[in-house]
Design an enzyme around this catalytic site. Sequence first.
Site, PDB file in Angstrom:
ATOM      1  N   ARG A 125       9.829   0.976  14.775  1.00 37.39           N
ATOM      2  CA  ARG A 125       9.595   2.203  15.545  1.00 37.39           C
ATOM      3  C   ARG A 125       8.710   1.890  16.751  1.00 37.39           C
ATOM      4  O   ARG A 125       7.511   1.641  16.603  1.00 37.39           O
ATOM      5  CB  ARG A 125       8.936   3.284  14.678  1.00 37.39           C
ATOM      6  CG  ARG A 125       8.659   4.560  15.470  1.00 37.39           C
ATOM      7  CD  ARG A 125       8.446   5.776  14.597  1.00 37.39           C
ATOM      8  NE  ARG A 125       7.182   5.783  13.884  1.00 37.39           N
ATOM      9  CZ  ARG A 125       6.722   6.838  13.205  1.00 37.39           C
ATOM     10  NH1 ARG A 125       7.425   7.955  13.155  1.00 37.39           N
ATOM     11  NH2 ARG A 125       5.569   6.778  12.563  1.00 37.39           N
ATOM     12  N   ASP A 131      -2.263  10.068   9.741  1.00 38.12           N
ATOM     13  CA  ASP A 131      -1.874   9.253  10.885  1.00 38.12           C
ATOM     14  C   ASP A 131      -1.881  10.139  12.127  1.00 38.12           C
ATOM     15  O   ASP A 131      -2.351  11.287  12.085  1.00 38.12           O
ATOM     16  CB  ASP A 131      -0.534   8.552  10.649  1.00 38.12           C
ATOM     17  CG  ASP A 131       0.648   9.515  10.620  1.00 38.12           C
ATOM     18  OD1 ASP A 131       0.451  10.722  10.820  1.00 38.12           O
ATOM     19  OD2 ASP A 131       1.774   9.031  10.411  1.00 38.12           O
TER      20      ASP A 131
HETATM   21  C1  LIG Z   1       3.899  11.042   9.948  1.00 42.18           C
HETATM   22  C2  LIG Z   1       4.415   9.671   9.930  1.00 42.18           C
HETATM   23  O1  LIG Z   1       4.689   9.101  10.925  1.00 42.18           O
HETATM   24  S1  LIG Z   1       4.548   8.884   8.429  1.00 42.18           S
HETATM   25  C3  LIG Z   1       4.741   7.182   8.887  1.00 42.18           C
HETATM   26  C4  LIG Z   1       3.489   6.585   9.344  1.00 42.18           C
HETATM   27  N1  LIG Z   1       2.538   6.468   8.272  1.00 42.18           N
HETATM   28  C5  LIG Z   1       2.605   5.441   7.429  1.00 42.18           C
HETATM   29  O2  LIG Z   1       3.423   4.587   7.595  1.00 42.18           O
HETATM   30  C6  LIG Z   1       1.663   5.385   6.262  1.00 42.18           C
HETATM   31  C7  LIG Z   1       1.410   3.971   5.846  1.00 42.18           C
HETATM   32  N2  LIG Z   1       0.448   3.883   4.767  1.00 42.18           N
HETATM   33  C8  LIG Z   1      -0.753   3.322   4.905  1.00 42.18           C
HETATM   34  O3  LIG Z   1      -1.124   2.894   5.978  1.00 42.18           O
HETATM   35  C9  LIG Z   1      -1.598   3.199   3.689  1.00 42.18           C
HETATM   36  O4  LIG Z   1      -0.869   3.456   2.529  1.00 42.18           O
HETATM   37  C10 LIG Z   1      -2.832   4.127   3.650  1.00 42.18           C
HETATM   38  C11 LIG Z   1      -3.719   3.837   4.854  1.00 42.18           C
HETATM   39  C12 LIG Z   1      -2.430   5.563   3.660  1.00 42.18           C
HETATM   40  C13 LIG Z   1      -3.607   3.820   2.374  1.00 42.18           C
HETATM   41  O5  LIG Z   1      -3.898   2.459   2.390  1.00 42.18           O
HETATM   42  P1  LIG Z   1      -4.925   1.788   1.392  1.00 42.18           P
HETATM   43  O6  LIG Z   1      -6.146   2.626   1.298  1.00 42.18           O
HETATM   44  O7  LIG Z   1      -5.087   0.372   1.800  1.00 42.18           O
HETATM   45  O8  LIG Z   1      -4.152   1.878   0.036  1.00 42.18           O
HETATM   46  P2  LIG Z   1      -4.435   1.061  -1.259  1.00 42.18           P
HETATM   47  O9  LIG Z   1      -5.834   0.545  -1.318  1.00 42.18           O
HETATM   48  O10 LIG Z   1      -4.000   1.909  -2.397  1.00 42.18           O
HETATM   49  O11 LIG Z   1      -3.435  -0.151  -1.125  1.00 42.18           O
HETATM   50  C14 LIG Z   1      -3.104  -0.989  -2.214  1.00 42.18           C
HETATM   51  C15 LIG Z   1      -2.253  -2.116  -1.688  1.00 42.18           C
HETATM   52  O12 LIG Z   1      -1.062  -1.559  -1.154  1.00 42.18           O
HETATM   53  C16 LIG Z   1      -0.905  -1.955   0.200  1.00 42.18           C
HETATM   54  N3  LIG Z   1      -0.303  -0.846   0.954  1.00 42.18           N
HETATM   55  C17 LIG Z   1      -0.686   0.444   1.016  1.00 42.18           C
HETATM   56  N4  LIG Z   1       0.155   1.147   1.785  1.00 42.18           N
HETATM   57  C18 LIG Z   1       1.082   0.267   2.234  1.00 42.18           C
HETATM   58  C19 LIG Z   1       2.210   0.399   3.058  1.00 42.18           C
HETATM   59  N5  LIG Z   1       2.563   1.575   3.585  1.00 42.18           N
HETATM   60  N6  LIG Z   1       2.948  -0.701   3.310  1.00 42.18           N
HETATM   61  C20 LIG Z   1       2.604  -1.886   2.771  1.00 42.18           C
HETATM   62  N7  LIG Z   1       1.540  -2.077   1.962  1.00 42.18           N
HETATM   63  C21 LIG Z   1       0.792  -1.001   1.705  1.00 42.18           C
HETATM   64  C22 LIG Z   1      -2.294  -2.242   0.672  1.00 42.18           C
HETATM   65  O13 LIG Z   1      -2.282  -3.078   1.801  1.00 42.18           O
HETATM   66  C23 LIG Z   1      -2.896  -2.889  -0.566  1.00 42.18           C
HETATM   67  O14 LIG Z   1      -2.430  -4.221  -0.631  1.00 42.18           O
HETATM   68  P3  LIG Z   1      -3.217  -5.390  -1.420  1.00 42.18           P
HETATM   69  O15 LIG Z   1      -3.393  -4.915  -2.820  1.00 42.18           O
HETATM   70  O16 LIG Z   1      -2.332  -6.566  -1.295  1.00 42.18           O
HETATM   71  O17 LIG Z   1      -4.526  -5.561  -0.727  1.00 42.18           O
HETATM   72  O1  LIG Z   2       6.922  10.449  12.086  1.00 41.78           O
HETATM   73  C1  LIG Z   2       6.992  11.244  11.198  1.00 41.78           C
HETATM   74  C2  LIG Z   2       6.340  12.501  11.208  1.00 41.78           C
HETATM   75  O2  LIG Z   2       6.407  13.220  10.201  1.00 41.78           O
HETATM   76  O3  LIG Z   2       5.737  12.808  12.249  1.00 41.78           O
HETATM   77 MG   LIG Z   3       5.949  11.348  13.855  1.00 43.81          MG
END
Ligand SMILES: CC(=O)SCCNC(=O)CCNC(=O)[C@H](O)C(C)(C)COP(=O)(O)OP(=O)(O)OC[C@H]1O[C@@H](n2cnc3c(N)ncnc32)[C@H](O)[C@@H]1OP(=O)(O)O
Ligand SMILES: O=CC(=O)O
Ligand SMILES: [Mg+2]
Length: 528
Positions: A163, A445
């Site tokens: 993206r 986010d």
């Molecule tokens: C509205 C929109 O646009 S939605 C799309 C955009 N938003 C996203 O993509 C959300 C992505 N998610 C994240 O960034 C994270 O899940 C967060 C920040 C919400 C939480 O992260 P953390 O607090 O680090 O979660 P947590 O401690 O439970 O993580 C556990 C493990 O999972 C991993 N993890 C957590 N979320 C993700 C993810 N989305 N992708 C890959 N790995 C992940 C962490 O890196 C961690 O790895 P490790 O054990 O190897 O160190």
């Molecule tokens: O990118 C996704 C959203 O819900 O905004």
């Molecule tokens: Mg969006």
Amino acid sequence: MTITLAGIRVLGHISPAFAPILTPDALAFLAELHRSFEPRRRELMVARTERQARLDAGEVPDFLADTQHIRDGNWSIAPLPADLLDRRTEITGPVERKMMINALNSGAKSFMADFEDSNTPTWENQVEGQINVKDAYRKELSYRSPEGKEYKLNPEIATLILRPRGWHLMEKHLEVDGEIMAGSLFDFGLAVFHNLKYRLSQGTSCYFYLPKMESHLEARLWNDVFTWAEAELAAPHGCIKGTVLIETILAAFEMDEILYELREHSAGLNAGRWDYIFSCIKKFRVNTDFCLANRSLITMTVPFMRAYSLLLIKTCHHRNAPAMGGMSAVIPIKNDEAANEKAMQQVRADKERDANDGYDGGWVAHPGLVAIAQAAWDAVLGSKPNQISKQRPDVHVAGSDLLDFQPSAPITEAGLRGNISVGVQYLAAWISGLGCVPIHNLMEDAATAEISRSQIWQWIRSPKGVLDDGRKVSTALFRQWLPEEVAKIHTTGRFASTLDEAAQMFDELTTSEDFVEFLTLPGYERLK
Ligand SMILES: CC(=O)SCCNC(=O)CCNC(=O)[C@H](O)C(C)(C)COP(=O)(O)OP(=O)(O)OC[C@H]1O[C@@H](n2cnc3c(N)ncnc32)[C@H](O)[C@@H]1OP(=O)(O)O
Ligand SMILES: O=CC(=O)O
Ligand SMILES: [Mg+2]
């Protein structure tokens, strides 16, 4: 290291690690991309401003009269490539190296590698993200944590969908002919330049998620960019695929048209629910009838969200296109089993509703949620890769359904304080380079934070912005509670180094008479 090429100035640093991404050939490709499309991008940004002025003057959005023939026409998108047929679980996350490995290994069918909502667009994040994407495509992505944990890719990994930034964001570290380049073109251009031929040699291609568009003309621009890049790179026409996020209220009126523009490059639509809510607030911010209740009450089942969601499925499946569900912001809760079970139940309900409605897959924010989404889609799909054949003739959505903005109450003290707390914490994280963080056990986010800050702006100015106890939401009330919420955050120690700067920025965003179109715009000015 500096690179001198006719018309091109790189204003960000080029470390030895960055040099293989920012090669002279790659920069020349970006410059041509800019020269070919920047004038049209600018025109479209002006068109957004003009449309907003018409909405402010009372124009009510509706399906477009002059594209009726497209809505009535009998056409489908081009056949999907094999690795985009089954997207029942799609994990999303920023393009940070460790997280990318975890996402690609998560068991999800696809991975949305995010240079947008969950990413702060620092120069480092953008270029390192490109390095990571290049390594991921070649299955060479590995990482060693400071604690010594080794990360490497599994033999089977998710299909990567990148993206890029939306049309409104710029990449101030690259100038072409004295103009800074659009972030969207920078992200897209580097990705295809370095990877398209390689991907094709592996029997696959480069796939994209296209965010925050407001009209089919913006989709036409992406389509032309794809066509141009294919020709420049001697790749077959139609090999690049794009899934468009329907995450603005105006795009919801042009879903057919958006699919039509991209029909040779389309991989369907996604319901970007968070930006969608933000867009509704933004577009109708001066409408005195418009007001939404507390953020937590604006769920996928309230009337206007339900209408949008069902229309998206119906539209996609009618055109043989995948309909992708969006993101529940609920994430696993550590150290509280009962709370975690409740959270997981919320995610389950969200995914089961989407799967039963007809979506072909859905987003999850965290690897711990993949199994839940998988189970929801396994139950409806069985051995089929998707349910595109499921038509929804029973769905009838009128323009007025998309604009049926309920509930408008209650707005509570907790809701207002929650918006302040989330908004300030998110901004503090964002300006420190972290574009996605857990706050109050939810994924936050850029899109979710936009809802928090735009709600307060609107509540202050709307006659309907009244708390359930009768107090009018006002600048004075906001300014009374802002320092109280900041003081509470300070006691947690989170985001300490940027919290006060974030609070000041949040105050400016909320109290400025002119609505700031995206919080990332003033945010970007603060980034080096
Ligand atoms: C509205 C929109 O646009 S939605 C799309 C955009 N938003 C996203 O993509 C959300 C992505 N998610 C994240 O960034 C994270 O899940 C967060 C920040 C919400 C939480 O992260 P953390 O607090 O680090 O979660 P947590 O401690 O439970 O993580 C556990 C493990 O999972 C991993 N993890 C957590 N979320 C993700 C993810 N989305 N992708 C890959 N790995 C992940 C962490 O890196 C961690 O790895 P490790 O054990 O190897 O160190
Ligand atoms: O990118 C996704 C959203 O819900 O905004
Ligand atoms: Mg969006």
